[in-house]
Design a protein around this motif. Structure first.
Motif, mmCIF file in Angstrom:
data_model
loop_
_atom_site.group_PDB
_atom_site.id
_atom_site.type_symbol
_atom_site.label_atom_id
_atom_site.label_comp_id
_atom_site.label_asym_id
_atom_site.label_seq_id
_atom_site.Cartn_x
_atom_site.Cartn_y
_atom_site.Cartn_z
ATOM 1 N N GLU A 36 0.527 -1.169 -0.122
ATOM 2 C CA GLU A 36 0.199 0.223 -0.286
ATOM 3 C C GLU A 36 1.011 0.743 -0.244
ATOM 4 N N ARG A 37 2.043 1.192 1.001
ATOM 5 C CA ARG A 37 3.160 2.529 0.608
ATOM 6 C C ARG A 37 4.326 2.480 -0.599
ATOM 7 N N ASP A 38 3.779 0.980 -1.188
ATOM 8 C CA ASP A 38 5.206 0.973 -2.311
ATOM 9 C C ASP A 38 4.896 0.080 -3.113
ATOM 10 N N ALA A 39 4.312 0.048 -4.299
ATOM 11 C CA ALA A 39 2.947 -1.193 -4.741
ATOM 12 C C ALA A 39 4.560 -2.038 -5.058
ATOM 13 N N ASP A 40 6.072 -0.935 -5.853
ATOM 14 C CA ASP A 40 6.871 -2.036 -6.070
ATOM 15 C C ASP A 40 7.802 -3.269 -4.804
ATOM 16 N N ASN A 41 7.411 -2.631 -3.724
ATOM 17 C CA ASN A 41 7.696 -3.070 -2.533
ATOM 18 C C ASN A 41 7.017 -4.570 -1.924
ATOM 19 N N HIS A 42 7.318 -5.383 -2.765
ATOM 20 C CA HIS A 42 6.177 -6.768 -2.589
ATOM 21 C C HIS A 42 7.406 -7.872 -2.892
ATOM 22 N N VAL A 43 7.857 -7.690 -1.489
ATOM 23 C CA VAL A 43 9.227 -8.548 -1.061
ATOM 24 C C VAL A 43 9.296 -9.063 0.414
ATOM 25 N N ALA A 44 9.096 -9.992 0.780
ATOM 26 C CA ALA A 44 9.433 -9.987 2.210
ATOM 27 C C ALA A 44 10.979 -10.853 2.002
ATOM 28 N N VAL A 45 11.259 -10.636 3.622
ATOM 29 C CA VAL A 45 13.033 -11.600 3.840
ATOM 30 C C VAL A 45 12.335 -12.303 5.092
ATOM 31 N N ILE A 46 12.826 -13.674 5.273
ATOM 32 C CA ILE A 46 12.981 -14.585 6.612
ATOM 33 C C ILE A 46 13.520 -14.763 6.994
ATOM 34 N N GLU A 47 14.245 -14.639 8.575
ATOM 35 C CA GLU A 47 14.832 -14.431 9.064
ATOM 36 C C GLU A 47 15.115 -15.424 10.075
ATOM 37 N N ASP A 48 15.946 -15.770 10.705
ATOM 38 C CA ASP A 48 15.817 -16.917 12.092
ATOM 39 C C ASP A 48 15.533 -16.104 12.781
ATOM 40 N N SER A 49 15.001 -16.433 14.713
ATOM 41 C CA SER A 49 15.304 -15.213 15.750
ATOM 42 C C SER A 49 16.489 -15.250 15.711
ATOM 43 N N HIS A 50 18.184 -15.126 15.547
ATOM 44 C CA HIS A 50 18.672 -13.998 14.975
ATOM 45 C C HIS A 50 19.483 -13.105 14.418
ATOM 46 N N GLY A 51 17.591 -12.664 13.314
ATOM 47 C CA GLY A 51 18.711 -11.853 12.141
ATOM 48 C C GLY A 51 18.965 -12.343 11.190
ATOM 49 N N HIS A 52 19.643 -13.247 10.778
ATOM 50 C CA HIS A 52 20.066 -14.459 10.224
ATOM 51 C C HIS A 52 18.966 -13.984 9.040
ATOM 52 N N LYS A 140 23.165 -11.007 7.264
ATOM 53 C CA LYS A 140 22.112 -10.101 7.998
ATOM 54 C C LYS A 140 21.604 -9.595 5.977
ATOM 55 N N ILE A 141 20.389 -8.925 6.173
ATOM 56 C CA ILE A 141 20.304 -8.282 4.526
ATOM 57 C C ILE A 141 19.681 -6.855 5.546
ATOM 58 N N LEU A 142 20.726 -5.648 4.837
ATOM 59 C CA LEU A 142 20.588 -4.777 5.092
ATOM 60 C C LEU A 142 19.609 -3.638 4.574
ATOM 61 N N GLY A 143 18.769 -4.136 3.379
ATOM 62 C CA GLY A 143 17.792 -3.210 2.696
ATOM 63 C C GLY A 143 17.737 -4.685 1.377
ATOM 64 N N ILE A 144 17.775 -3.280 0.607
ATOM 65 C CA ILE A 144 16.293 -3.474 -0.594
ATOM 66 C C ILE A 144 17.037 -2.168 -1.355
ATOM 67 N N VAL A 145 16.753 -2.701 -2.876
ATOM 68 C CA VAL A 145 17.257 -2.492 -3.678
ATOM 69 C C VAL A 145 16.328 -2.293 -5.056
ATOM 70 N N LEU A 146 14.991 -1.404 -5.446
ATOM 71 C CA LEU A 146 14.031 -1.939 -5.759
ATOM 72 C C LEU A 146 14.144 -0.892 -7.265
#
Length: 162
Positions: A36-52, A140-146
């Motif tokens: 809803e905030r940005d239609a191109d931002n459609h990716v979710a990163v899955i991490e373990d409990s430590h943020g890996h 670690k995932i720092l961010g995403i480039v769209l």
């Protein structure tokens, strides 16, 4: 600009994140809010409990999963007379309590180093016909480039010249 700008300059940090073991329904809510905030931002990163980093789920992974669930219903054998609304409701009820790992993709995920120059990001996205890439440092995932981030950067530069 194409060599000066790096992935860390272009990336956005507002990545939708999920945790291994989380129910899909909770992640879907966050993904919808991001879209809803940005239609191109459609990716979710899955991490373990430590943020890996473990993998990703995109909106297309979700749509594909629900499509498979709907067409697996026995009551849809007769295509002409099938109750599609009932099949969709059943698929939703059965699927929303599954863990995110069921849909998570680990392979073929586009990742960049934080120092990757914009020209290589652009080349990789075009070559692979992708519209996003994760910026990753170790586990670690720092961010995403769209693609819209790259377009915005190029557009700003072009408009400054003129």
């Amino acid at each position: 600009m194409l060599l000066r700008k790096r992935a860390w300059d272009l990336m956005r940090e507002d990545v939708t994140r999920g945790v291994r073991g989380e129910n899909l329904i909770f992640l879907l809510r966050r993904m919808q809010a991001a879209i809803e905030r940005d239609a191109d931002n459609h990716v979710a990163v899955i991490e373990d409990s430590h943020g890996h980093y473990l993998g990703v789920i995109t909106m297309w992974d979700v749509v594909g999963y629900f499509e498979k669930q709907i067409f697996q219903r026995d009551e849809l054998v007769d295509f002409e007379h099938a109750d599609w609304d009932k099949a969709f409701a059943t698929a939703c009820r059965l699927s929303c309590h599954i863990g995110v790992e069921k849909l998570m993709r680990q392979h073929g995920v586009p990742c960049l180093e934080p120092t990757t120059p914009m020209i290589l990001i652009l080349e990789n996205l075009q070559r692979d016909r992708r519209d996003w890439a994760l910026v990753r440092e170790g586990e670690k995932i720092l961010g995403i480039v769209l693609k819209t981030d790259i377009f915005q950067e190029i557009g700003d530069e072009v408009l400054q010249v003129f």
